[in-house]
Design a protein around this motif. Sequence first.
Motif, short mmCIF file in Angstrom:
data_model
loop_
_atom_site.label_atom_id
_atom_site.label_comp_id
_atom_site.label_asym_id
_atom_site.label_seq_id
_atom_site.Cartn_x
_atom_site.Cartn_y
_atom_site.Cartn_z
N ASP A 1 -1.74 -4.59 -6.11
CA ASP A 1 -2.55 -4.17 -7.31
C ASP A 1 -3.43 -3.06 -6.90
OD1 ASP A 1 -4.50 -4.29 -9.26
OD2 ASP A 1 -4.74 -6.37 -9.25
N PRO A 2 -3.60 -1.79 -7.78
CA PRO A 2 -4.37 -0.78 -7.50
C PRO A 2 -5.82 -1.22 -7.39
CG PRO A 2 -2.82 -0.55 -9.26
CD PRO A 2 -2.78 -1.71 -9.00
N ASP A 3 -6.30 -2.32 -7.74
CA ASP A 3 -7.52 -2.64 -7.80
C ASP A 3 -7.66 -3.80 -6.65
OD1 ASP A 3 -8.38 -1.04 -9.83
OD2 ASP A 3 -7.54 -2.54 -11.51
N GLY A 4 -6.79 -4.20 -5.91
CA GLY A 4 -6.80 -5.12 -5.03
C GLY A 4 -7.67 -4.69 -3.80
N GLN A 5 -7.45 -5.65 -2.79
CA GLN A 5 -8.43 -5.29 -1.51
C GLN A 5 -7.44 -4.28 -0.61
OE1 GLN A 5 -8.54 -9.39 -0.33
NE2 GLN A 5 -10.97 -8.98 -0.11
N VAL A 6 -8.04 -3.51 -0.08
CA VAL A 6 -7.44 -2.45 0.94
C VAL A 6 -6.56 -3.34 1.82
CG1 VAL A 6 -7.80 -0.85 2.74
CG2 VAL A 6 -9.25 -0.86 0.71
N ALA A 7 -5.38 -2.74 2.28
CA ALA A 7 -4.55 -3.56 3.00
C ALA A 7 -3.55 -2.44 3.80
CB ALA A 7 -3.62 -4.57 2.56
N HIS A 8 -3.69 -2.45 5.12
CA HIS A 8 -2.92 -1.62 5.75
C HIS A 8 -2.12 -2.30 7.15
CE1 HIS A 8 -3.44 2.30 8.79
NE2 HIS A 8 -2.24 1.94 8.54
N THR A 9 -0.73 -1.96 7.06
CA THR A 9 0.05 -2.33 8.02
C THR A 9 0.87 -0.89 8.58
OG1 THR A 9 0.39 -4.32 6.88
CG2 THR A 9 1.77 -4.13 8.76
N ILE A 10 1.18 -1.14 10.03
CA ILE A 10 1.94 -0.15 10.83
C ILE A 10 3.34 -0.58 11.11
CG2 ILE A 10 2.04 1.53 12.49
CD1 ILE A 10 -0.92 1.67 12.69
N PHE A 11 4.47 -0.35 10.62
CA PHE A 11 5.56 -1.01 11.11
C PHE A 11 6.35 -0.13 11.98
CE2 PHE A 11 4.83 -2.94 6.71
CZ PHE A 11 4.97 -4.13 7.36
#
Length: 297
Positions: free
Chosen positions: A191-201
């Motif tokens: 969701d563009p208005d959601g919480q920032v989330a960052h994962t490195i794969f």
Amino acid sequence: MDDDHDGQRLDNFLMRLCKGVPKSHIYKAIRGGEVRVNKGRVGVDHRLAVGDIVRVPPLRLPEQKVHFVPPGEFPVVFEDEAMLVIDKPAGVAVHGGSGVDFGVIEQLRKSRPQAKFLELVHRLDRDTSGLLMIGKKRSALVGLHQSLRDGGWSKHYLTVVSGDWVNDRQHVRLPLTKWTTKSGERRVRVDPDGQVAHTIFSLKQRYGAFSLLDAELKTGRTHQIRVHLASSGFPIIGDDKYGDDDVNARLASSGFKRMFLHAHTLSLLHPLTGERLELQAPLPPDCVAFLEELATP
């Protein structure tokens, strides 16, 4: 009030002390002045200190069905007087609720009746296996939470996805928000208005139609790895919420019936001593066997 509750918010203290009492009853009692600290009225966010005397009025418990909680112990990866780290098996919830009578934390408390304090530091999904931390002192719990907020943890998971992963290393930054289905099931979506989330794969191994990845969490949102992968077109195998139903059914019929997501390594500073801890939980046997089968020509 003893050391284990030093600095704890009053509302959180009462919810732990008065398990089963609805939150609304607890907040009403505090705001109505029925709860006193050192004979004085305080707010719900008041921080307790060693030596405080808390007066708690009689609070009515709703009628509840009593559930039997069997004692349980789990493989210990690390333990000292401040904290416990276990290797949680897949299929076991970390706590009771949402249709689950009990989980890891309730079973540990049952098996360790002498322990004055056992609290989850973080959570793992029921179908995720691997490293799970439990605080044995409030000071350790507070320190671990602060370290987690400050980005002082390095958390890596191993997962197998459906599809031929392209990049050796890829950052996925997709904001996430929680929502609830009509049946009441909790889900997460991009969701563009959601919480920032960052994962490195990072790609570990290709197996034709499947890929083994390392997932490094830079943020800790609910279902983050699962939704980031599914939204990128590479769902985790065995994921019954965001996965490919046809692939999951085919794998289940051949014997692999779990989600392949395992909290593999954890690096952090000890909350009390400052010592660097490097913790690891090896892949469970069913996951190892699955990878060996994939590698077989």
